[in-house]
Design a protein around this motif. Sequence first.
Motif, PDB file in Angstrom:
ATOM      1  N   MET A   1       0.793  -1.237   0.059  1.00  0.00           N
ATOM      2  CA  MET A   1       0.110   0.203   0.057  1.00  0.00           C
ATOM      3  C   MET A   1       0.925   1.124  -0.001  1.00  0.00           C
ATOM      4  N   LEU A   2       1.979   1.140   0.663  1.00  0.00           N
ATOM      5  CA  LEU A   2       2.969   2.528   0.611  1.00  0.00           C
ATOM      6  C   LEU A   2       3.422   2.451  -0.803  1.00  0.00           C
ATOM      7  N   VAL A   3       3.837   1.712  -1.331  1.00  0.00           N
ATOM      8  CA  VAL A   3       4.166   1.707  -2.674  1.00  0.00           C
ATOM      9  C   VAL A   3       3.199   2.513  -3.658  1.00  0.00           C
ATOM     10  N   GLU A   4       1.968   1.719  -3.540  1.00  0.00           N
ATOM     11  CA  GLU A   4       0.937   2.397  -4.152  1.00  0.00           C
ATOM     12  C   GLU A   4       0.883   4.038  -3.803  1.00  0.00           C
ATOM     13  N   LEU A   5       0.690   4.263  -2.455  1.00  0.00           N
ATOM     14  CA  LEU A   5       0.688   5.801  -1.932  1.00  0.00           C
ATOM     15  C   LEU A   5       1.557   6.463  -2.603  1.00  0.00           C
ATOM     16  N   SER A   6       3.037   6.073  -2.820  1.00  0.00           N
ATOM     17  CA  SER A   6       4.020   6.949  -3.512  1.00  0.00           C
ATOM     18  C   SER A   6       3.747   6.958  -4.952  1.00  0.00           C
ATOM     19  N   LYS A   7       2.979   6.111  -5.615  1.00  0.00           N
ATOM     20  CA  LYS A   7       2.525   6.220  -6.763  1.00  0.00           C
ATOM     21  C   LYS A   7       1.541   6.993  -7.041  1.00  0.00           C
ATOM     22  N   SER A   8       0.381   7.183  -6.187  1.00  0.00           N
ATOM     23  CA  SER A   8      -0.665   8.288  -6.299  1.00  0.00           C
ATOM     24  C   SER A   8      -0.034   9.494  -5.927  1.00  0.00           C
ATOM     25  N   GLN A   9       0.987   9.880  -5.241  1.00  0.00           N
ATOM     26  CA  GLN A   9       1.478  10.924  -5.103  1.00  0.00           C
ATOM     27  C   GLN A   9       2.227  11.502  -6.126  1.00  0.00           C
ATOM     28  N   ASP A  10       2.885  10.604  -6.936  1.00  0.00           N
ATOM     29  CA  ASP A  10       3.329  10.856  -8.243  1.00  0.00           C
ATOM     30  C   ASP A  10       2.313  11.054  -9.382  1.00  0.00           C
ATOM     31  N   VAL A  11       1.287  10.589  -9.433  1.00  0.00           N
ATOM     32  CA  VAL A  11       0.158  10.784 -10.419  1.00  0.00           C
ATOM     33  C   VAL A  11      -0.382  12.292 -10.016  1.00  0.00           C
ATOM     34  N   VAL A  12      -0.686  12.483  -8.856  1.00  0.00           N
ATOM     35  CA  VAL A  12      -1.360  13.757  -8.386  1.00  0.00           C
ATOM     36  C   VAL A  12      -0.441  15.131  -8.382  1.00  0.00           C
ATOM     37  N   ALA A  13       0.757  14.774  -7.862  1.00  0.00           N
ATOM     38  CA  ALA A  13       1.804  16.223  -7.742  1.00  0.00           C
ATOM     39  C   ALA A  13       2.968  15.837  -8.564  1.00  0.00           C
TER      40      ALA A  13
ATOM     41  N   ASP B   1       5.763  15.211  -7.482  1.00  0.00           N
ATOM     42  CA  ASP B   1       6.866  15.531  -6.574  1.00  0.00           C
ATOM     43  C   ASP B   1       6.549  15.310  -5.115  1.00  0.00           C
ATOM     44  N   GLY B   2       7.497  15.149  -4.057  1.00  0.00           N
ATOM     45  CA  GLY B   2       6.926  14.793  -2.802  1.00  0.00           C
ATOM     46  C   GLY B   2       6.546  13.333  -2.634  1.00  0.00           C
ATOM     47  N   THR B   3       7.220  12.529  -3.382  1.00  0.00           N
ATOM     48  CA  THR B   3       7.161  10.939  -3.385  1.00  0.00           C
ATOM     49  C   THR B   3       7.688  10.554  -2.253  1.00  0.00           C
ATOM     50  N   THR B   4       8.756  11.018  -1.809  1.00  0.00           N
ATOM     51  CA  THR B   4       9.447  10.423  -0.588  1.00  0.00           C
ATOM     52  C   THR B   4       8.760  10.897   0.570  1.00  0.00           C
ATOM     53  N   SER B   5       8.497  12.130   0.643  1.00  0.00           N
ATOM     54  CA  SER B   5       7.717  12.814   1.688  1.00  0.00           C
ATOM     55  C   SER B   5       6.779  12.099   2.090  1.00  0.00           C
ATOM     56  N   VAL B   6       5.721  11.747   0.910  1.00  0.00           N
ATOM     57  CA  VAL B   6       4.517  11.298   1.550  1.00  0.00           C
ATOM     58  C   VAL B   6       4.793   9.961   2.232  1.00  0.00           C
ATOM     59  N   VAL B   7       5.783   9.095   1.859  1.00  0.00           N
ATOM     60  CA  VAL B   7       5.869   7.771   2.598  1.00  0.00           C
ATOM     61  C   VAL B   7       6.724   8.192   4.062  1.00  0.00           C
ATOM     62  N   VAL B   8       7.571   9.019   3.727  1.00  0.00           N
ATOM     63  CA  VAL B   8       8.013   9.309   5.321  1.00  0.00           C
ATOM     64  C   VAL B   8       6.883   9.710   6.268  1.00  0.00           C
ATOM     65  N   ILE B   9       6.120  10.718   5.774  1.00  0.00           N
ATOM     66  CA  ILE B   9       5.004  11.391   6.690  1.00  0.00           C
ATOM     67  C   ILE B   9       4.170   9.909   7.047  1.00  0.00           C
ATOM     68  N   CYS B  10       3.675   9.198   6.163  1.00  0.00           N
ATOM     69  CA  CYS B  10       3.088   8.087   6.547  1.00  0.00           C
ATOM     70  C   CYS B  10       3.564   6.949   7.580  1.00  0.00           C
ATOM     71  N   GLY B  11       4.973   6.837   7.363  1.00  0.00           N
ATOM     72  CA  GLY B  11       5.397   6.132   8.290  1.00  0.00           C
ATOM     73  C   GLY B  11       5.470   6.884   9.820  1.00  0.00           C
ATOM     74  N   ALA B  12       5.443   8.018   9.776  1.00  0.00           N
ATOM     75  CA  ALA B  12       5.349   8.730  11.017  1.00  0.00           C
ATOM     76  C   ALA B  12       4.146   8.666  11.796  1.00  0.00           C
ATOM     77  N   LEU B  13       3.020   8.897  10.695  1.00  0.00           N
ATOM     78  CA  LEU B  13       1.959   8.560  11.406  1.00  0.00           C
ATOM     79  C   LEU B  13       1.661   7.179  11.824  1.00  0.00           C
ATOM     80  N   LEU B  14       1.813   6.323  11.239  1.00  0.00           N
ATOM     81  CA  LEU B  14       1.702   4.939  11.612  1.00  0.00           C
ATOM     82  C   LEU B  14       2.170   4.457  12.889  1.00  0.00           C
TER      83      LEU B  14
END
Length: 526
Positions: free
Chosen positions: A76-88, A90-103
């Motif tokens: 799911m995290l791989v997909e998360l990074s992919k969705s950020q890539d589609v939407v924006a 950039d920020g594909t590392t940030s999104v995963v790092v933030i997700c990890g911290a939230l988890l």
Amino acid sequence: MPPKQKNELYKESARKKDVRTTNIEAAKAVADAVRTSLGPRGMDKMVAAPNGEVIITNDGATILQKMTVTQPAAKMLVELSKSQDVVAGDGTTSVVVICGALLKKCQELLEKGVHPTIISDSFSKAAAKACEILESIAIPVDMDDREALIRAANTSLSSKVVSQYSSLLSPMAVDAVLRVMDPARPNMLDLRDIKIVAKVGGTIDDSEMVDGMVFDQKAAKSAGGPTRMEDAKIGLIQFQISPPKTDIENNVIVSDYNQMDRVYKEERNYILSVVKKVKASGCNVLLIQKSILRDAVTDLALHYLAKAKIMVVRDIERDEIELISKTLGCLPIAHVDHMKPEKLGAAALVEEVEVGKGRVVKITGIANKGRTATVLLRGSNKMVLEEADRSLHDALCVIRCLVSKRFLLAGGSSPEVEVSMQLAQWSKTLQGMESFCVRAFAEALEVVPYTLSENAGLNPINIVTELRRLHAAGEKYAGINVKKGNITNMLEGNVVQPLLVTSSALTLATECVRMILKIDDIVPTR
Ligand code: ADP
Ligand code: MG
């Protein structure tokens, strides 16, 4: 009336707890894997494929995409990074790092006995509030302000392997976007209108924006056809210049020489008639689409085309057709009978030129050029070139973000710190578990400044506390100046990034966390 709170704490059955813990642990492991690549001083990853291919990249989406991940939650995290890539983009590392911290925060909350649904709902509220806060500190940007756009592209490129070339690549990305932008429809931007041709040889410094069009292939000259054509009339054809094939099941059996001669003659006449029709339309440069049904063009056809002084570029991909016809102002021709002068495009010069180790076909002086742009990217080897391509793509995406949402944020983790602080304050107005969860959400966002400073070799605790102090004192744009190793006003440091990148990272990361939280069992299927 305060919302009702459950008095008893939530206790999970052992199995559900196990599933959730495993999921969170696996997802966190993925997040930790890319953490060190965040920011300009972040590390790059070498991705080695089983077939021996190696790529070097700093792009979170690329790293994760190539990673062999089997655990479903980690996927799911791989997909998360992919969705950020589609939407924006950039920020594909940030999104995963933030997700990890939230988890990680979720795990703590679950251990304290907070029900997953309460965590999920509070996080959703917190993310919505965070986006509001982001909007309140965003700075509007004008599409005419080329400098501001270049600054944003610079920030995106600053964390890449090819960052030392950002002074060349950023203006190129901005100009390419400005060139394809239609003033009549300023909010529509299709990055497919920008063609990037990557060619090994030379250095990235030799990359250029071509005023015209470039094809990665050579001109067909096995039969001695021209490789340079002035005052070109260009036909883009989708039909084949080769003898028609029989049905798959049928065979034609030729038993004597007379029959063989007849077959050859037929073939020659057929091809000759096609070439004549092409010539009659005034066409002198043919772009031939790749064909899977039969040969797009045979040696015999090339021979006659060469005799007729028609330059041939073959193997045009199907998905390039639209871009080509838009650029050259020609129409794709599906049948030889439709070969009409009005369907051809005109250009002053079509020429095969040498670029680095290879050759490309360049079309310049296009008569009525459409809104497209071509970038000829160069690099000394395949690895550098591919990473330059990905980085340029990120920079283009950043500009695209600004086209669709015209706001900039300061970078260097200043938005995350500001949001974290304001959310923590807001949580004080909430009650019970919700307040507790929002507070945890706010704390999780500090992972960005923490990681940025860690990666830059600074003391994260000193930096984060200092940032907290400055933001509390009203310094909204204070962030980590990674290059200098201190805290400065990021706007003055010219480190800016699109609002869309940060806001979508926050929303998407929260959504992913909520999804993982709500899973309490894994059901294998056959
Ligand atoms: P992503 O894949 O998420 O875009 P990056 O490696 O590009 O990851 O890092 C992005 C982060 O680095 C952002 O938080 C951005 O604000 C920060 N950043 C980029 N350039 C600079 C800079 N020159 N100084 C400080 N921070 C920067
Ligand atoms: Mg980036």
